[in-house]
Structures are given as structure tokens and as C-alpha cells.
Write a protein that holds these residues in place. Structure first.
Motif, PDB file in Angstrom:
ATOM      1  N   THR A   1       0.864  -1.179   0.000  1.00 45.25           N
ATOM      2  CA  THR A   1       0.000   0.000   0.000  1.00 45.25           C
ATOM      3  C   THR A   1       0.895   1.222   0.000  1.00 45.25           C
ATOM      4  N   LYS A   2       0.329   2.376   0.218  1.00 42.91           N
ATOM      5  CA  LYS A   2       1.130   3.594   0.356  1.00 42.91           C
ATOM      6  C   LYS A   2       0.470   4.496   1.375  1.00 42.91           C
ATOM      7  N   ARG A   3       1.238   5.461   1.865  1.00 41.57           N
ATOM      8  CA  ARG A   3       0.668   6.424   2.794  1.00 41.57           C
ATOM      9  C   ARG A   3      -0.195   7.406   2.015  1.00 41.57           C
ATOM     10  N   PRO A   4      -1.132   8.066   2.707  1.00 42.20           N
ATOM     11  CA  PRO A   4      -2.050   8.979   2.008  1.00 42.20           C
ATOM     12  C   PRO A   4      -1.334  10.136   1.307  1.00 42.20           C
ATOM     13  N   THR A   5      -1.999  10.636   0.267  1.00 42.11           N
ATOM     14  CA  THR A   5      -1.544  11.827  -0.439  1.00 42.11           C
ATOM     15  C   THR A   5      -2.671  12.848  -0.401  1.00 42.11           C
ATOM     16  N   ILE A   6      -2.313  14.123  -0.467  1.00 37.00           N
ATOM     17  CA  ILE A   6      -3.322  15.180  -0.493  1.00 37.00           C
ATOM     18  C   ILE A   6      -2.933  16.202  -1.549  1.00 37.00           C
ATOM     19  N   THR A   7      -3.933  16.679  -2.277  1.00 41.13           N
ATOM     20  CA  THR A   7      -3.742  17.748  -3.243  1.00 41.13           C
ATOM     21  C   THR A   7      -4.562  18.932  -2.761  1.00 41.13           C
ATOM     22  N   ILE A   8      -3.900  20.068  -2.602  1.00 46.72           N
ATOM     23  CA  ILE A   8      -4.573  21.271  -2.125  1.00 46.72           C
ATOM     24  C   ILE A   8      -4.847  22.159  -3.328  1.00 46.72           C
ATOM     25  N   GLY A   9      -6.106  22.501  -3.513  1.00 51.72           N
ATOM     26  CA  GLY A   9      -6.511  23.284  -4.666  1.00 51.72           C
ATOM     27  C   GLY A   9      -6.049  24.724  -4.577  1.00 51.72           C
ATOM     28  N   SER A  10      -5.882  25.333  -5.737  1.00 56.09           N
ATOM     29  CA  SER A  10      -5.491  26.736  -5.778  1.00 56.09           C
ATOM     30  C   SER A  10      -6.283  27.446  -6.867  1.00 56.09           C
ATOM     31  N   THR A  11      -6.339  28.744  -6.742  1.00 49.68           N
ATOM     32  CA  THR A  11      -7.003  29.585  -7.723  1.00 49.68           C
ATOM     33  C   THR A  11      -5.975  30.547  -8.295  1.00 49.68           C
ATOM     34  N   GLN A  12      -5.988  30.684  -9.595  1.00 48.54           N
ATOM     35  CA  GLN A  12      -5.048  31.573 -10.256  1.00 48.54           C
ATOM     36  C   GLN A  12      -5.701  32.948 -10.448  1.00 48.54           C
ATOM     37  N   ILE A  13      -4.975  33.982 -10.025  1.00 52.12           N
ATOM     38  CA  ILE A  13      -5.464  35.349 -10.162  1.00 52.12           C
ATOM     39  C   ILE A  13      -4.531  36.105 -11.089  1.00 52.12           C
ATOM     40  N   LYS A  14      -5.117  36.761 -12.086  1.00 49.81           N
ATOM     41  CA  LYS A  14      -4.307  37.573 -13.003  1.00 49.81           C
ATOM     42  C   LYS A  14      -3.897  38.850 -12.288  1.00 49.81           C
TER      43      LYS A  14
ATOM     44  N   ILE B   1      -3.562  31.575  -5.088  1.00 53.83           N
ATOM     45  CA  ILE B   1      -4.022  31.538  -3.703  1.00 53.83           C
ATOM     46  C   ILE B   1      -4.698  30.189  -3.471  1.00 53.83           C
ATOM     47  N   SER B   2      -4.705  29.768  -2.238  1.00 51.00           N
ATOM     48  CA  SER B   2      -5.356  28.507  -1.889  1.00 51.00           C
ATOM     49  C   SER B   2      -6.865  28.704  -1.939  1.00 51.00           C
ATOM     50  N   ASN B   3      -7.571  27.700  -2.445  1.00 45.00           N
ATOM     51  CA  ASN B   3      -9.027  27.787  -2.421  1.00 45.00           C
ATOM     52  C   ASN B   3      -9.602  27.075  -1.196  1.00 45.00           C
ATOM     53  N   GLY B   4      -8.718  26.593  -0.329  1.00 42.96           N
ATOM     54  CA  GLY B   4      -9.164  26.008   0.931  1.00 42.96           C
ATOM     55  C   GLY B   4      -9.727  24.606   0.824  1.00 42.96           C
ATOM     56  N   LYS B   5      -9.527  23.938  -0.305  1.00 42.22           N
ATOM     57  CA  LYS B   5     -10.066  22.593  -0.474  1.00 42.22           C
ATOM     58  C   LYS B   5      -8.935  21.605  -0.702  1.00 42.22           C
ATOM     59  N   GLY B   6      -8.878  20.618   0.152  1.00 40.08           N
ATOM     60  CA  GLY B   6      -7.901  19.546   0.001  1.00 40.08           C
ATOM     61  C   GLY B   6      -8.605  18.275  -0.429  1.00 40.08           C
TER      62      GLY B   6
END
Length: 163
Positions: free
Chosen positions: A38-51, A59-64
Motif C-alpha cells: 500500500t502507500k501512505r495517504p496523499t493530499i492535493t490542495i486546490g489553488s485559484t489563479q489570479i491575473k 491563492i489557496s481555495n481552501g479545499k484539500g
């Protein structure tokens, strides 16, 4: 100013790395000794791109989102790993009747325990709400003398590193 270390601070006996072969994964309804990989957990933290003028800021969108977890099991004659997995599959979908189950019965909790050299738990992951998304009961061939395995893929709701 530079710090001078004493000889005792430089000795390697204060360092013991975690080993990737010292662990136990507990899945409700499946014997732990059947789990081979097996493997240990992974997490992807969402981001928002601002022009911003002629460039971008993120910036982080606060959702993992936790990644899927794969588990490989031995499939011995007794106790049958395939039978233990199939009992879990039947809570998702009963192939004879076409009946599906409630989420309360589908999801299971897992515990991943990393061990030190003497077997003490040094890292504990509580993995909540594992939903079985794929069960692969392996291929068969007369040209191979390998051991039968079952592979599982699960989507998880949450992972908590306790210590």
C-alpha cells in the motif's frame, strides 16, 4: 555565530529512519496479514489563479482532496482474500439481484500503523470513509508460477495523522 556540536550530538544512534517494510494496515473485514503493499495517504490542495498585471498569483481555495489508496492482498486458499473482498463488494453492488447498498454500509475505516524495530507504533494514520472503487482479482496464466493477488483501489473521505 557558528555553533559547535558536541561529539554526542553527531553520533548516528540518535537517528532511526522509518522503514517502508515496517507497517500494518487494518481494514474492517479483511485480515491484516493478507495485505502485501500500500502507500501512505496523499493530499492535493486546490489553488485559484489570479491575473495580476502581466503575471499571475496563486491563492489557496481552501479545499484539500485526498488521493486514492491502492492495496494489494495475498489470495490464499484459506482464508480466502478474494472472498473477504467480495463480501465488501456485495455491500456496493449485489451482482445477482442488482441491488446497491447505503453509503453507511459501503464505506470502511482503515488504520495504517508505521512500526519501529521492536514493533511499537510510531506513526498512526486514521483513514476515514474508504469507498471501494475497483477490485481486481488478478490474471491467470499457465506460464506463470506466481502467487495469486487481489488489488483494491479506494477513494477516501479524510485522512488524519494522529502521531
Amino acid at each position: 555565530m557558528a555553533e559547535t556540536l558536541s561529539v554526542t550530538d553527531m553520533l548516528p544512534n540518535k537517528f532511526e529512519p522509518k522503514r517502508d517494510y515496517r507497517w500494518v494496515l487494518a481494514i474492517e473485514g479483511i485480515d491484516s496479514f493478507l495485505v502485501t503493499a500500500t502507500k501512505r495517504p496523499t493530499i492535493t490542495i486546490g489553488s485559484t489563479q489570479i491575473k495580476f498585471i502581466n503575471s499571475y498569483r496563486h491563492i489557496s481555495n481552501g479545499k484539500g482532496v485526498f488521493g486514492s489508496i491502492t492495496v494489494d492482498l495475498h489470495d490464499p486458499i484459506a482464508p480466502s482474500g478474494a472472498q473477504q473482498v467480495m463480501e465488501w463488494v456485495r455491500t456496493h453492488y449485489e451482482s445477482v439481484s442488482g441491488r446497491a447498498g447505503y453509503n453507511d454500509f459501503l464505506k470502511r475505516d482503515l488504520q495504517l500503523k508505521m512500526l519501529d524495530p521492536v514493533g511499537t507504533v510510531v506513526e498512526l494514520w486514521d483513514i476515514k470513509g474508504a469507498l471501494l472503487t475497483n477490485a481486481d482479482f488478478g490474471s491467470l496464466s499457465y506460464d506463470n508460477d506466481g502467487i495469486m493477488k487481489v488489488s483494491l483501489t479506494m477513494e477516501v473521505d479524510n485522512c488524519v495523522l494522529q502521531f
